[in-house]
Design an enzyme around this catalytic site. Structure first.
Site, PDB file in Angstrom:
ATOM      1  N   ARG A   1       3.539 -10.397  15.754  1.00  0.00           N
ATOM      2  CA  ARG A   1       2.744 -10.544  14.611  1.00  0.00           C
ATOM      3  C   ARG A   1       3.149  -9.659  13.328  1.00  0.00           C
ATOM      4  NH1 ARG A   1      -1.376  -6.583  17.352  1.00  0.00           N
ATOM      5  NH2 ARG A   1      -1.286  -5.043  15.896  1.00  0.00           N
TER       6      ARG A   1
ATOM      7  N   ASN B   1       3.541   2.387   0.985  1.00  0.00           N
ATOM      8  CA  ASN B   1       3.490   2.567  -0.571  1.00  0.00           C
ATOM      9  C   ASN B   1       4.626   3.056  -1.242  1.00  0.00           C
ATOM     10  OD1 ASN B   1       1.645   1.750  -2.476  1.00  0.00           O
ATOM     11  ND2 ASN B   1       0.501   3.896  -2.335  1.00  0.00           N
TER      12      ASN B   1
ATOM     13  N   ARG C   1      -4.560   0.809  -2.491  1.00  0.00           N
ATOM     14  CA  ARG C   1      -3.745   1.673  -2.535  1.00  0.00           C
ATOM     15  C   ARG C   1      -3.501   1.924  -3.822  1.00  0.00           C
ATOM     16  NH1 ARG C   1      -1.625   2.018   2.491  1.00  0.00           N
ATOM     17  NH2 ARG C   1      -1.292   4.183   1.472  1.00  0.00           N
TER      18      ARG C   1
ATOM     19  N   LYS D   1       6.017   0.050  11.637  1.00  0.00           N
ATOM     20  CA  LYS D   1       5.352   1.404  11.655  1.00  0.00           C
ATOM     21  C   LYS D   1       4.988   1.714  13.096  1.00  0.00           C
ATOM     22  CE  LYS D   1       4.243   1.158   6.866  1.00  0.00           C
ATOM     23  NZ  LYS D   1       3.297   0.475   5.907  1.00  0.00           N
TER      24      LYS D   1
ATOM     25  N   PRO E   1       4.245   8.820   7.115  1.00  0.00           N
ATOM     26  CA  PRO E   1       4.535   7.840   8.054  1.00  0.00           C
ATOM     27  C   PRO E   1       5.046   6.171   7.309  1.00  0.00           C
ATOM     28  CG  PRO E   1       2.173   8.041   8.318  1.00  0.00           C
ATOM     29  CD  PRO E   1       2.915   9.120   7.091  1.00  0.00           C
ATOM     30  N   GLU E   2       6.191   6.098   6.871  1.00  0.00           N
ATOM     31  CA  GLU E   2       6.693   4.667   6.616  1.00  0.00           C
ATOM     32  C   GLU E   2       7.619   4.388   7.792  1.00  0.00           C
ATOM     33  OE1 GLU E   2       7.421   3.439   2.495  1.00  0.00           O
ATOM     34  OE2 GLU E   2       5.927   4.870   1.963  1.00  0.00           O
TER      35      GLU E   2
END
Length: 269
Positions: free
Chosen positions: A121, A162, A258, A52, A2-3
């Site tokens: 946000r 990432n 990460r 996301k 999931p990106e």
DNA sequence: AGCTCATGGCGAG
DNA sequence: TCGCCCTGAGCTG
């Protein structure tokens, strides 16, 4: 996987398969059961994706807000849907299709106002037409935080994860530890455009490929490789392997909990 | 059978 | 900065 590209692809897939249709909504796992009962039989009348976050709209009932987190996964398929297993948080079925959601960080029914608040946000998303890279630049150009951390901050840019982080820094020869305020405007503009192009291709192919054609293994006289996450990349998860371009060992380090990957030769301060 | 790791993000301190 | 939440694959034994 999931990106942001995954989420935009899911939005597209849900719109095509269920948009404008009455759908069956259920939560075999149980944690979304009350809301599912409210939505069952309604028409799915809109979808949205921002970074996301995925939003599925139902008339007069607001939105189902889904965030996959690190573990969340969707399984989409054609009818008949298999017997649901006890980890399916959300099942949507209609027409010839079904969609099963497992392991999300968020799956909740929210109002229009709550959806707006989530959007507010988040930073600009390279996959949203019209989103403005200047908003990100305002943050980046004033920040002492590393570019690597800024790229992962969803308030700065929405949708980059990432893999795209590591790969876009490599493609632009930028040391991940450089401070945001030391980035040049032209460098950011180029990275934004590149992210938009890479992520659009990610939506199309449903996977992340970042290696330029002339650098593909075949073009470099090497056998094709299969990467763990399914795409062709320069540095992501290639710790201690030789850089595809210069042969230097790819480095890895912890950054904000990460794994960061980069080539110390191709990405210099 | 049990452990580790993963493309996220939140809240407590 | 740390611990925690969500699940499943790919090891190890």
């Amino acid at each position: 996987m999931p990106e942001g590209h995954t989420i935009h692809r899911l939005a597209q897939d849900h719109l095509e398969r269920f948009g404008g249709r009455e759908v069956r909504v259920s939560s075999p796992q149980g944690r979304f059961a009350e809301s599912a009962a409210l939505l069952d039989g309604l028409v799915l009348d809109g979808v949205d994706a921002h970074g996301k976050h995925l939003f599925l709209g139902f008339p007069d009932h607001g939105w189902v807000h889904v965030h996959l987190g690190l573990f969340g996964k969707y399984a989409l398929g054609t009818a008949p849907a298999p017997p649901p297993t006890d980890t399916v948080r959300l099942r949507i079925a209609g027409g010839d299709h079904y969609s099963d959601l497992r392991g999300p960080t968020a799956c909740e029914l929210i109002t229009d106002g709550e959806k707006l608040a989530i959007g507010e946000r988040l930073g600009p998303d390279p996959l949203r037409n019209g989103d403005d890279p200047d908003r990100a630049w305002n943050r980046i150009s004033r920040s002492r935080t590393t570019v690597a951390a800024l790229l992962m901050d969803q308030k700065v840019v929405a949708g980059v994860g990432n893999v795209y982080r590591a790969e876009v820094l490599f493609r632009h020869g930028i040391d991940p530890y450089r401070q945001g305020r030391d980035l040049a405007r032209a460098e950011w503009d180029a990275m934004w455009l590149d992210l938009a192009a890479l992520m659009r291709e990610g939506v199309r192919n449903n996977r992340i490929d970042t290696v330029r054609d002339e650098h593909l293994p075949e073009a470099m006289g090497r056998p094709p490789r299969v990467d763990d996450h399914g795409g062709e990349v320069y540095v992501y998860r290639r710790a201690h392997l030789p850089c595809h371009i210069c042969g230097t060992e790819i480095r890895t380090a912890d950054l904000a909990a990460r794994n960061l990957f980069w080539c110390p030769e191709c990405q210099r301060r």
